[in-house]
Scaffold this active site. Structure first.
Site, mmCIF file in Angstrom:
data_model
loop_
_atom_site.group_PDB
_atom_site.id
_atom_site.type_symbol
_atom_site.label_atom_id
_atom_site.label_comp_id
_atom_site.label_asym_id
_atom_site.label_seq_id
_atom_site.Cartn_x
_atom_site.Cartn_y
_atom_site.Cartn_z
ATOM 1 N N ARG A 81 0.829 -1.198 0.000
ATOM 2 C CA ARG A 81 0.000 0.000 0.000
ATOM 3 C C ARG A 81 0.869 1.254 0.000
ATOM 4 N NH1 ARG A 81 -3.603 -1.404 5.192
ATOM 5 N NH2 ARG A 81 -1.586 -2.365 5.748
ATOM 6 N N LYS A 91 1.661 2.144 7.470
ATOM 7 C CA LYS A 91 1.995 1.361 8.657
ATOM 8 C C LYS A 91 2.973 2.122 9.542
ATOM 9 C CE LYS A 91 0.731 -2.096 9.643
ATOM 10 N NZ LYS A 91 -0.470 -2.389 10.498
ATOM 11 N N TYR A 115 -1.190 4.514 10.744
ATOM 12 C CA TYR A 115 -1.560 3.486 11.719
ATOM 13 C C TYR A 115 -0.359 3.273 12.629
ATOM 14 C CZ TYR A 115 -5.709 2.056 9.043
ATOM 15 O OH TYR A 115 -6.928 2.023 8.413
ATOM 16 N N GLU A 138 -6.013 4.717 13.824
ATOM 17 C CA GLU A 138 -6.951 3.788 14.466
ATOM 18 C C GLU A 138 -7.633 4.346 15.703
ATOM 19 O OE1 GLU A 138 -2.931 2.861 16.376
ATOM 20 O OE2 GLU A 138 -3.671 3.343 14.366
ATOM 21 N N SER A 165 -10.484 -2.443 8.313
ATOM 22 C CA SER A 165 -11.179 -3.526 9.003
ATOM 23 C C SER A 165 -12.088 -4.252 8.027
ATOM 24 C CB SER A 165 -12.006 -2.970 10.169
ATOM 25 O OG SER A 165 -11.178 -2.415 11.158
ATOM 26 N N ASP A 175 -20.525 -11.953 20.120
ATOM 27 C CA ASP A 175 -20.211 -10.584 20.502
ATOM 28 C C ASP A 175 -20.861 -10.297 21.849
ATOM 29 O OD1 ASP A 175 -19.017 -8.028 18.820
ATOM 30 O OD2 ASP A 175 -20.455 -7.378 20.347
ATOM 31 N N VAL A 181 -11.700 -9.027 17.357
ATOM 32 C CA VAL A 181 -12.024 -8.254 18.556
ATOM 33 C C VAL A 181 -11.203 -6.977 18.584
ATOM 34 C CG1 VAL A 181 -11.983 -8.277 21.077
ATOM 35 C CG2 VAL A 181 -12.594 -10.348 19.825
ATOM 36 N N LEU A 182 -11.846 -5.877 18.963
ATOM 37 C CA LEU A 182 -11.148 -4.595 19.031
ATOM 38 C C LEU A 182 -11.580 -3.828 20.263
ATOM 39 C CD1 LEU A 182 -9.406 -2.307 17.675
ATOM 40 C CD2 LEU A 182 -11.557 -1.460 16.741
ATOM 41 N N ASP A 238 -2.827 -6.853 15.060
ATOM 42 C CA ASP A 238 -2.251 -5.504 15.150
ATOM 43 C C ASP A 238 -2.291 -4.957 16.570
ATOM 44 O OD1 ASP A 238 -1.255 -4.900 12.660
ATOM 45 O OD2 ASP A 238 -3.126 -4.074 11.895
ATOM 46 N N ARG A 285 1.008 -14.737 17.382
ATOM 47 C CA ARG A 285 2.216 -13.917 17.249
ATOM 48 C C ARG A 285 2.230 -13.392 15.820
ATOM 49 N NH1 ARG A 285 4.550 -19.240 17.376
ATOM 50 N NH2 ARG A 285 5.634 -19.770 15.423
ATOM 51 N N VAL A 292 -1.114 -12.457 10.076
ATOM 52 C CA VAL A 292 -0.394 -11.392 9.367
ATOM 53 C C VAL A 292 -0.851 -10.038 9.901
ATOM 54 C CG1 VAL A 292 0.002 -10.308 7.124
ATOM 55 C CG2 VAL A 292 -0.076 -12.805 7.322
ATOM 56 N N ALA A 293 0.118 -9.214 10.259
ATOM 57 C CA ALA A 293 -0.191 -7.946 10.920
ATOM 58 C C ALA A 293 -0.591 -6.824 9.959
ATOM 59 C CB ALA A 293 1.001 -7.498 11.763
ATOM 60 N N ASN A 294 -0.489 -7.066 8.670
ATOM 61 C CA ASN A 294 -0.944 -6.059 7.698
ATOM 62 C C ASN A 294 -1.706 -6.758 6.580
ATOM 63 O OD1 ASN A 294 1.526 -7.206 6.791
ATOM 64 N ND2 ASN A 294 1.866 -5.517 5.391
#
Length: 366
Positions: free
Chosen positions: A15, A75, A93, A117, A132, A196, A237-238, A268, A277, A296-298
């Site tokens: 990106r 990022k 972010y 965020e 998201s 939820d 979950v956030l 993230d 992890r 994957v964090a992105n």
């Protein structure tokens, strides 16, 4: 204002933080925009596209960082970028509640860090929502791949076929990413359960899917039973600006069928699964307790054409405010933007970040 757009250096992050239309919007208002050469190529945007929009192209990330007042990224800064942060306004972010090293480096640099965020408008997170949405819609897709035998999965088809049951998919969290994951998983033909803590969100999911989705209140017992019965678990979950709670434990994973799959969109913010992890697109999965984990964090970086435009549709208006008014006036006049301030000139100004790393919390004062 002088604005810099460096090339993203996170693994397989394709990106870019601005489109040519965004460059044009800023330069037409009298701002100077530096873009690193090649920054947009992963999103199919050429240097010539940026040049025609009014950007000045610079050869290296160091050039962009050192010559700019405000840095706009996708990022968080990585370690090799830390030396350039001093005194900068950084708009990206950040996810600092999951990154102690970056938090402390930003404090030491006395920069200003505005996190996409945590910009909050009427209780919603308008700059987190588009990514998201992308991550949520990707989750069943990458989860289905993680179930393929060639990738170490159990070999079950998400949709099933006539005479053979579909996969059971559990989605923990019915926010933007969870609802999008639900939409795609249902469309793929899976049997979906979503959990939820909000009865209103569950009622909405039940209504729009006309009862095709099982909705459950999120609590330890319901999560444990649903995880045990699932072929694919998606964590979505956030908690605004804070670490995600560990709702799926290692003991729960031990009850799943061998070679089942898990996708943790919450990675993230530290992940909502005890065994999570961070991984990268270059090496996206690992096996823990016999379960194929995708963390994957992105995630949106794997579909950069869609993600870049979706992201900049939301971030540009705030970038224009910061550039036109300057940092202090912009955040004073826009309470939503003010909530994005995580770090300000040596202080942690977002409570969730301070609590994550046991650091002093000092709210920003206009």
């Amino acid at each position: 204002m002088i604005i810099g757009i460096p090339k993203e250096i996170k693994s397989n992050e394709n990106r870019v933080a601005i489109t040519p239309v965004g460059v044009s919007a800023l330069t037409s208002r009298g701002h100077k925009v530096f873009v690193q050469e090649g920054a947009g190529l992963g999103s199919m945007i050429t240097d010539d596209d940026y040049f025609k929009a009014g950007a000045e192209m610079l050869p290296t990330g160091k050039d962009v960082w050192t010559r700019s007042e405000m840095i706009i990224k996708v990022k968080e800064p990585l370690a090799e970028e830390y030396p350039f942060m001093a005194g900068k306004l950084i708009y990206t972010y950040l996810h600092l509640a999951a990154d102690e090293a970056l938090t402390r480096a930003m404090v030491e640099s006395e920069c200003v860090g505005i996190a996409y965020e945590t910009i909050e408008l009427n209780g919603s997170l308008p700059l987190l929502a588009p990514m998201s949405e992308v991550a949520g819609k990707l989750a069943p897709q990458v989860g289905a791949q993680s179930l393929e035998a060639a990738r170490g999965g159990s070999g079950i088809l998400l949709a099933g076929v006539s005479g053979v049951r579909p996969a059971n998919v559990a989605i923990i969290g019915a926010g933007v990413s969870g609802q999008c994951a639900c939409e795609i998983a249902v469309g793929m033909g899976a049997q979906v359960t979503i959990l939820d803590v909000s009865p209103g969100k569950l009622r909405y999911v039940h209504d729009i899917h006309r009862g095709r989705v099982v909705t459950l209140m999120s609590n330890h017992g319901n999560i444990a039973k649903t995880v045990e019965e699932s072929d694919l678990v998606i964590g979505a979950v956030l908690i605004h600006g804070a670490k995600a709670p560990k709702l799926v434990t290692r003991e729960m994973l031990k009850t799943m069928k061998p070679k089942s799959a898990l996708v943790d969109i919450s990675v993230d913010q530290g992940g909502c699964v005890e065994t999570t992890r961070p991984t990268t697109h270059a090496n996206p999965t690992f096996v823990e307790e016999g379960i194929n984990h995708y963390c994957v964090a992105n995630m949106p970086g794997i579909v950069p054409q869609t993600s870049t435009y979706a992201l900049t549709n939301s971030t540009l208006s705030y970038a224009i405010e910061l550039a036109d008014l300057g940092f202090e006036k912009a955040v004073k006049e826009n309470p939503a933007l003010q909530k994005g301030i995580n770090i300000c000139r040596g202080k942690v100004t977002y409570r969730g970040v301070a609590e994550a790393w046991n650091m002093p919390y000092e709210p920003y004062q206009c």
